[in-house]
Design a protein around this motif. Structure first.
Motif, PDB file in Angstrom:
ATOM      1  N   TYR A   1      38.330  37.970  71.205  1.00  0.00           N
ATOM      2  CA  TYR A   1      38.049  36.613  71.696  1.00  0.00           C
ATOM      3  C   TYR A   1      38.049  36.612  73.231  1.00  0.00           C
ATOM      4  O   TYR A   1      37.036  36.353  73.856  1.00  0.00           O
ATOM      5  N   HIS A   2      39.183  36.892  73.822  1.00  0.00           N
ATOM      6  CA  HIS A   2      39.276  37.175  75.257  1.00  0.00           C
ATOM      7  C   HIS A   2      40.617  37.850  75.549  1.00  0.00           C
ATOM      8  O   HIS A   2      41.581  37.712  74.801  1.00  0.00           O
ATOM      9  N   TYR A   3      40.647  38.622  76.655  1.00  0.00           N
ATOM     10  CA  TYR A   3      41.839  39.362  77.044  1.00  0.00           C
ATOM     11  C   TYR A   3      42.417  40.112  75.833  1.00  0.00           C
ATOM     12  O   TYR A   3      41.718  40.884  75.203  1.00  0.00           O
ATOM     13  N   ASP A   4      43.697  39.860  75.486  1.00  0.00           N
ATOM     14  CA  ASP A   4      44.287  40.525  74.326  1.00  0.00           C
ATOM     15  C   ASP A   4      44.400  39.584  73.131  1.00  0.00           C
ATOM     16  O   ASP A   4      45.271  39.747  72.271  1.00  0.00           O
ATOM     17  N   VAL A   5      43.522  38.607  73.073  1.00  0.00           N
ATOM     18  CA  VAL A   5      43.492  37.633  71.982  1.00  0.00           C
ATOM     19  C   VAL A   5      42.307  37.944  71.067  1.00  0.00           C
ATOM     20  O   VAL A   5      41.185  38.164  71.537  1.00  0.00           O
ATOM     21  N   PHE A   6      42.589  37.968  69.751  1.00  0.00           N
ATOM     22  CA  PHE A   6      41.553  38.268  68.769  1.00  0.00           C
ATOM     23  C   PHE A   6      41.461  37.132  67.760  1.00  0.00           C
ATOM     24  O   PHE A   6      42.484  36.577  67.326  1.00  0.00           O
ATOM     25  N   GLN A   7      40.225  36.787  67.383  1.00  0.00           N
ATOM     26  CA  GLN A   7      39.988  35.762  66.369  1.00  0.00           C
ATOM     27  C   GLN A   7      39.963  36.418  64.992  1.00  0.00           C
ATOM     28  O   GLN A   7      39.590  37.586  64.853  1.00  0.00           O
ATOM     29  N   VAL A   8      40.356  35.648  63.963  1.00  0.00           N
ATOM     30  CA  VAL A   8      40.556  36.213  62.626  1.00  0.00           C
ATOM     31  C   VAL A   8      39.499  35.705  61.649  1.00  0.00           C
ATOM     32  O   VAL A   8      39.209  34.506  61.594  1.00  0.00           O
ATOM     33  N   PHE A   9      38.940  36.626  60.864  1.00  0.00           N
ATOM     34  CA  PHE A   9      37.989  36.284  59.805  1.00  0.00           C
ATOM     35  C   PHE A   9      38.396  37.038  58.533  1.00  0.00           C
ATOM     36  O   PHE A   9      38.835  38.180  58.603  1.00  0.00           O
ATOM     37  N   GLU A  10      38.224  36.387  57.390  1.00  0.00           N
ATOM     38  CA  GLU A  10      38.602  37.030  56.134  1.00  0.00           C
ATOM     39  C   GLU A  10      37.514  37.980  55.659  1.00  0.00           C
ATOM     40  O   GLU A  10      36.314  37.714  55.823  1.00  0.00           O
ATOM     41  N   VAL A  11      37.945  39.091  55.076  1.00  0.00           N
ATOM     42  CA  VAL A  11      37.019  40.040  54.465  1.00  0.00           C
ATOM     43  C   VAL A  11      36.985  39.766  52.967  1.00  0.00           C
ATOM     44  O   VAL A  11      38.017  39.831  52.296  1.00  0.00           O
ATOM     45  N   LYS A  12      35.804  39.425  52.452  1.00  0.00           N
ATOM     46  CA  LYS A  12      35.646  39.140  51.028  1.00  0.00           C
ATOM     47  C   LYS A  12      34.569  40.050  50.459  1.00  0.00           C
ATOM     48  O   LYS A  12      33.462  40.122  50.995  1.00  0.00           O
ATOM     49  N   ASN A  13      34.921  40.733  49.368  1.00  0.00           N
ATOM     50  CA  ASN A  13      33.985  41.656  48.726  1.00  0.00           C
ATOM     51  C   ASN A  13      33.411  42.652  49.736  1.00  0.00           C
ATOM     52  O   ASN A  13      32.203  42.924  49.767  1.00  0.00           O
ATOM     53  N   LYS A  14      34.303  43.153  50.600  1.00  0.00           N
ATOM     54  CA  LYS A  14      33.978  44.162  51.616  1.00  0.00           C
ATOM     55  C   LYS A  14      33.023  43.654  52.687  1.00  0.00           C
ATOM     56  O   LYS A  14      32.439  44.443  53.441  1.00  0.00           O
ATOM     57  N   LYS A  15      32.877  42.322  52.762  1.00  0.00           N
ATOM     58  CA  LYS A  15      32.031  41.728  53.806  1.00  0.00           C
ATOM     59  C   LYS A  15      32.849  40.727  54.607  1.00  0.00           C
ATOM     60  O   LYS A  15      33.672  39.996  54.053  1.00  0.00           O
ATOM     61  N   VAL A  16      32.600  40.683  55.910  1.00  0.00           N
ATOM     62  CA  VAL A  16      33.318  39.754  56.787  1.00  0.00           C
ATOM     63  C   VAL A  16      32.711  38.367  56.645  1.00  0.00           C
ATOM     64  O   VAL A  16      31.494  38.190  56.814  1.00  0.00           O
ATOM     65  N   ASP A  17      33.544  37.383  56.306  1.00  0.00           N
ATOM     66  CA  ASP A  17      33.098  35.997  56.176  1.00  0.00           C
ATOM     67  C   ASP A  17      33.173  35.332  57.552  1.00  0.00           C
ATOM     68  O   ASP A  17      34.212  34.857  57.972  1.00  0.00           O
ATOM     69  N   THR A  18      32.047  35.311  58.262  1.00  0.00           N
ATOM     70  CA  THR A  18      32.019  34.727  59.609  1.00  0.00           C
ATOM     71  C   THR A  18      31.705  33.238  59.587  1.00  0.00           C
ATOM     72  O   THR A  18      31.711  32.580  60.624  1.00  0.00           O
ATOM     73  N   VAL A  19      31.427  32.703  58.384  1.00  0.00           N
ATOM     74  CA  VAL A  19      31.098  31.277  58.270  1.00  0.00           C
ATOM     75  C   VAL A  19      32.373  30.443  58.313  1.00  0.00           C
ATOM     76  O   VAL A  19      32.489  29.462  59.050  1.00  0.00           O
ATOM     77  N   GLU A  20      33.363  30.853  57.495  1.00  0.00           N
ATOM     78  CA  GLU A  20      34.610  30.093  57.416  1.00  0.00           C
ATOM     79  C   GLU A  20      35.674  30.751  58.292  1.00  0.00           C
ATOM     80  O   GLU A  20      36.217  31.806  57.961  1.00  0.00           O
ATOM     81  N   THR A  21      35.958  30.137  59.431  1.00  0.00           N
ATOM     82  CA  THR A  21      36.928  30.694  60.363  1.00  0.00           C
ATOM     83  C   THR A  21      38.343  30.336  59.935  1.00  0.00           C
ATOM     84  O   THR A  21      38.645  29.196  59.621  1.00  0.00           O
ATOM     85  N   ILE A  22      39.213  31.330  59.897  1.00  0.00           N
ATOM     86  CA  ILE A  22      40.627  31.068  59.647  1.00  0.00           C
ATOM     87  C   ILE A  22      41.228  30.562  60.955  1.00  0.00           C
ATOM     88  O   ILE A  22      41.024  31.170  62.007  1.00  0.00           O
ATOM     89  N   PRO A  23      41.944  29.448  60.932  1.00  0.00           N
ATOM     90  CA  PRO A  23      42.442  28.858  62.179  1.00  0.00           C
ATOM     91  C   PRO A  23      43.640  29.601  62.773  1.00  0.00           C
ATOM     92  O   PRO A  23      44.692  29.028  63.027  1.00  0.00           O
ATOM     93  N   LEU A  24      43.486  30.907  62.937  1.00  0.00           N
ATOM     94  CA  LEU A  24      44.544  31.715  63.532  1.00  0.00           C
ATOM     95  C   LEU A  24      43.954  32.643  64.579  1.00  0.00           C
ATOM     96  O   LEU A  24      42.831  33.141  64.418  1.00  0.00           O
ATOM     97  N   LYS A  25      44.706  32.866  65.633  1.00  0.00           N
ATOM     98  CA  LYS A  25      44.341  33.875  66.624  1.00  0.00           C
ATOM     99  C   LYS A  25      45.536  34.795  66.829  1.00  0.00           C
ATOM    100  O   LYS A  25      46.680  34.355  66.817  1.00  0.00           O
ATOM    101  N   PHE A  26      45.264  36.077  66.988  1.00  0.00           N
ATOM    102  CA  PHE A  26      46.310  37.066  67.238  1.00  0.00           C
ATOM    103  C   PHE A  26      46.362  37.343  68.736  1.00  0.00           C
ATOM    104  O   PHE A  26      45.379  37.822  69.307  1.00  0.00           O
ATOM    105  N   ASN A  27      47.491  37.055  69.346  1.00  0.00           N
ATOM    106  CA  ASN A  27      47.674  37.283  70.778  1.00  0.00           C
ATOM    107  C   ASN A  27      48.603  38.484  70.957  1.00  0.00           C
ATOM    108  O   ASN A  27      49.807  38.393  70.748  1.00  0.00           O
ATOM    109  N   PHE A  28      48.034  39.631  71.330  1.00  0.00           N
ATOM    110  CA  PHE A  28      48.813  40.849  71.488  1.00  0.00           C
ATOM    111  C   PHE A  28      49.561  40.811  72.820  1.00  0.00           C
ATOM    112  O   PHE A  28      48.983  40.484  73.867  1.00  0.00           O
ATOM    113  N   ILE A  29      50.841  41.166  72.762  1.00  0.00           N
ATOM    114  CA  ILE A  29      51.706  41.112  73.938  1.00  0.00           C
ATOM    115  C   ILE A  29      52.079  42.535  74.367  1.00  0.00           C
ATOM    116  O   ILE A  29      52.512  43.350  73.539  1.00  0.00           O
TER     117      ILE A  29
END
Length: 598
Positions: free
Chosen positions: A452-480
């Motif tokens: 997403y930016h810097y050390d922040v990553f946006q999260v998407f679910e993998v369904k049937n071995k495919k990334v679901d980019t339509v439905e965004t999970i409302p979580l971001k991972f901020n690596f410290i």
């Protein structure tokens, strides 16, 4: 002759009562079928209770949508949180048996239950668990993303769940407190929660097909599959194994069998003249024990007001009638179990549609008829609200202003973000690198991490071995980044009422044989002080620093060990010529120091 006439008169009188009730529901099938079509539900079942009898029970749509197998009144559905009234009722029985008091501190009977602070440990009572007033927010990802079959291990997480307010200050839904009730009952009775439910309720209420797990549901005949609707398409969902969180929502049942549960409540705790629950508990459980919201009624529905909670039941006013109800939602299924104690009417609606409004709408449609209220076209209202919601969603997407900062890069190479991350109140998950992408692997879900930016990553679910980019999970991972310059943790806004929770990076141990460990054994000198590295047993290496306790060293990479009792401390053995170890680096938050081997 007179006796025969009086009997015939009674039969005719009773028949006329139920004929009248049937007339009140005349034409209801057409209305419910219309709702089925508009809502795009795979199916649902409904039963209506009056007094101590079922006066209407029917299925609509399909329990198996793909094969067009119809739902009926005996179809089994997951009822989700409608389970909660059963769990609290066990404690109601135990109080009547003199084994507990609902005013007890739960730790009196369940000493292993620990809360976040001393105030909670000392002052929470069982009633607080039953009415969602402990001050804890939901913490639902703790059980949903990190499931376990062990109730005790799940219970231990509560000690690390931070509250957002004080005890009895604000109502807030919490599934863990119903887990705690189930385990408390296990300790007092010596029987599992599952056996308590079967023996205390299923058996006397003739709920012979109802069960308590997805494994049991799968083995049952006439069981529904769960579905969701996306882009107007009905799709099957996997069953969710709620596992150890069962006391909060694992019952699977039919509308016919759930009707017996409603009959019990409508008749002050009795079913076919047998007392299942005491009248005093029934009265307390369906009374206001905690205010859910203090909002005033709307102008559109001035007689729909009051929103409180009893023991496993929601309490409200439905158009001037006292309503006791609890919904349920779990992957692919939705439920509403409701009754009007003053009117002696009960309605149960079970649907195999995810996050569905159907159970509430069906309940309202039938309630208006039986309570002789001015009819509201709930189906049209649902259709209009859905249309307006879609419009607002589209407008909101147009007006979204991203806070993403363009042209930034992660501070480390992607390999440095991999590893195991752990939070004591939740659990552990792994981040791995596949080709040039990062993935977070949970027990039941696989997530793709997009920068997403810097050390922040946006999260998407993998369904049937495919990334679901339509439905965004409302979580971001901020690596410290830690003080030693490594990725040390992830902060995730996983509980909305609290600051982001920290999942610390756990350095995974590797297997090292005794002969390899023996290479590191020796004395190392730094600033005139001698450090000793020695082996205990077959596979355990220790470090001794004068004036300090001995430290166990855990291998994590070739020549690299973490110090077991010191977070953020590592040592790296330095190889010289011919791979001989000639020194050791002491990697600490305040710097790195080198000791030479004697």
């Amino acid at each position: 002759m007179k006796k025969h006439l009086s009997i015939l008169f009674c039969i005719a009188f009773i028949f006329s009562i139920y004929a009248q009730e049937a007339r009140e529901l005349r034409g209801i099938d057409k209305e419910l079928n219309e709702l089925l079509v508009i809502s795009k539900a795979a199916g649902f079942s409904v039963a209506v209770v009056k007094g101590d009898k079922i006066i209407y029970a029917k299925g609509f749509g399909y329990r198996d949508y793909e094969n067009k197998i119809s739902a009926d009144a005996n179809t089994l559905y997951a009822i989700g949180s409608s389970t909660k009234s059963f769990t609290s009722a066990i404690l109601g029985q135990l109080e009547d048996e003199g084994k507990i008091s609902l005013d007890d501190n739960p730790r009196k009977h369940l000493p292993e239950l620990k809360f976040f602070n001393a105030d909670m440990n000392n002052n929470i009572i069982i009633k607080d668990l039953m009415s969602h007033r402990t001050g804890l927010p939901r913490h639902d990802f703790s059980w949903y993303l990190f499931p376990t079959k062990d109730k005790d291990s799940l219970l231990q997480r509560i000690a690390n769940h931070e509250p957002f307010t004080g005890i009895r200050q604000q109502w807030y839904y919490n599934n863990f407190m119903f887990l705690a009730q189930g385990v408390l009952a296990e300790r007092v009775t010596g029987s599992s929660w599952e056996d308590n439910i079967k023996e205390r309720f299923f058996a006397p209420l003739k709920m012979t097909r109802s069960n308590l797990s997805i494994d049991a549901l799968k083995k049952s005949s006439n069981a529904a599959y769960g579905y969701e609707v996306k882009d107007s398409k009905i799709s099957k969902m996997d069953y969710y194994h709620i596992s150890a969180m069962g006391p909060a929502g694992s019952i699977n049942s039919s509308v016919n069998e759930m009707s017996n549960w409603l009959i019990t409540w409508i008749n002050k705790g009795k079913f076919k003249e047998e007392e299942i629950l005491s009248e005093s508990y029934v009265r307390a459980a369906m009374s206001s024990q905690m205010v859910v919201t203090s909002a005033l009624p709307s102008e559109e529905f001035p007689d729909m007001h009051l929103k409180n909670y009893g023991y496993g039941w929601m309490v409200s006013s439905y158009r001037g009638h006292y309503q006791v109800e609890h919904g349920g939602n779990i992957d692919g299924f939705s439920a509403s179990v409701a009754f009007y104690p003053s009117d002696k009417i009960g309605i149960v609606v079970l649907a195999n549609q995810n996050g569905s409004s159907v159970p509430n709408l069906v309940r309202n449609i039938i309630s208006d008829r039986l309570l002789k209220l001015e009819k509201i076209n709930w189906t049209k209202k649902f259709k209009d609200q859905k249309k307006e919601a879609n419009k607002l969603t589209k407008e909101a997407k147009k007006n979204v202003v991203s806070n993403r900062i363009e042209d930034t890069q992660p501070s480390h190479v992607l390999d440095d973000y991999t590893g195991t991350y752990k939070n004591l109140g939740y659990g552990s998950f792994k981040i791995s690198k596949e080709q040039d992408s990062l993935f977070a692997q949970f027990k039941l879900k696989n997530l793709y991490l997009k920068h997403y930016h810097y050390d922040v990553f946006q999260v998407f679910e993998v369904k049937n071995k495919k990334v679901d980019t339509v439905e965004t999970i409302p979580l971001k991972f901020n690596f410290i980044t830690s003080e030693v310059g490594e990725i040390g943790s992830i902060k995730i806004k996983i509980e909305q009422l609290l600051d982001p929770l920290e999942f610390k990076r756990v350095l995974d141990e590797i297997e090292v044989d005794k002969s390899t460990l023996e290479v590191y054994v020796g004395e190392y000198v730094i600033s005139g002080m001698t450090l000793k590295v020695y082996l205990k047993g077959e596979k355990t290496l220790y470090l001794f620093v004068p004036g300090q306790p001995e430290y166990e060293l855990l291998p994590i990479e070739k020549n690299i060990f973490k110090i077991k009792s010191l977070e953020g401390y590592k040592i790296e053995f330095v190889e010289g010529k011919k791979n001989a170890i000639n020194g050791v680096l002491m990697i600490q938050p305040n710097g790195t120091f080198k000791a030479e081997r004697k």
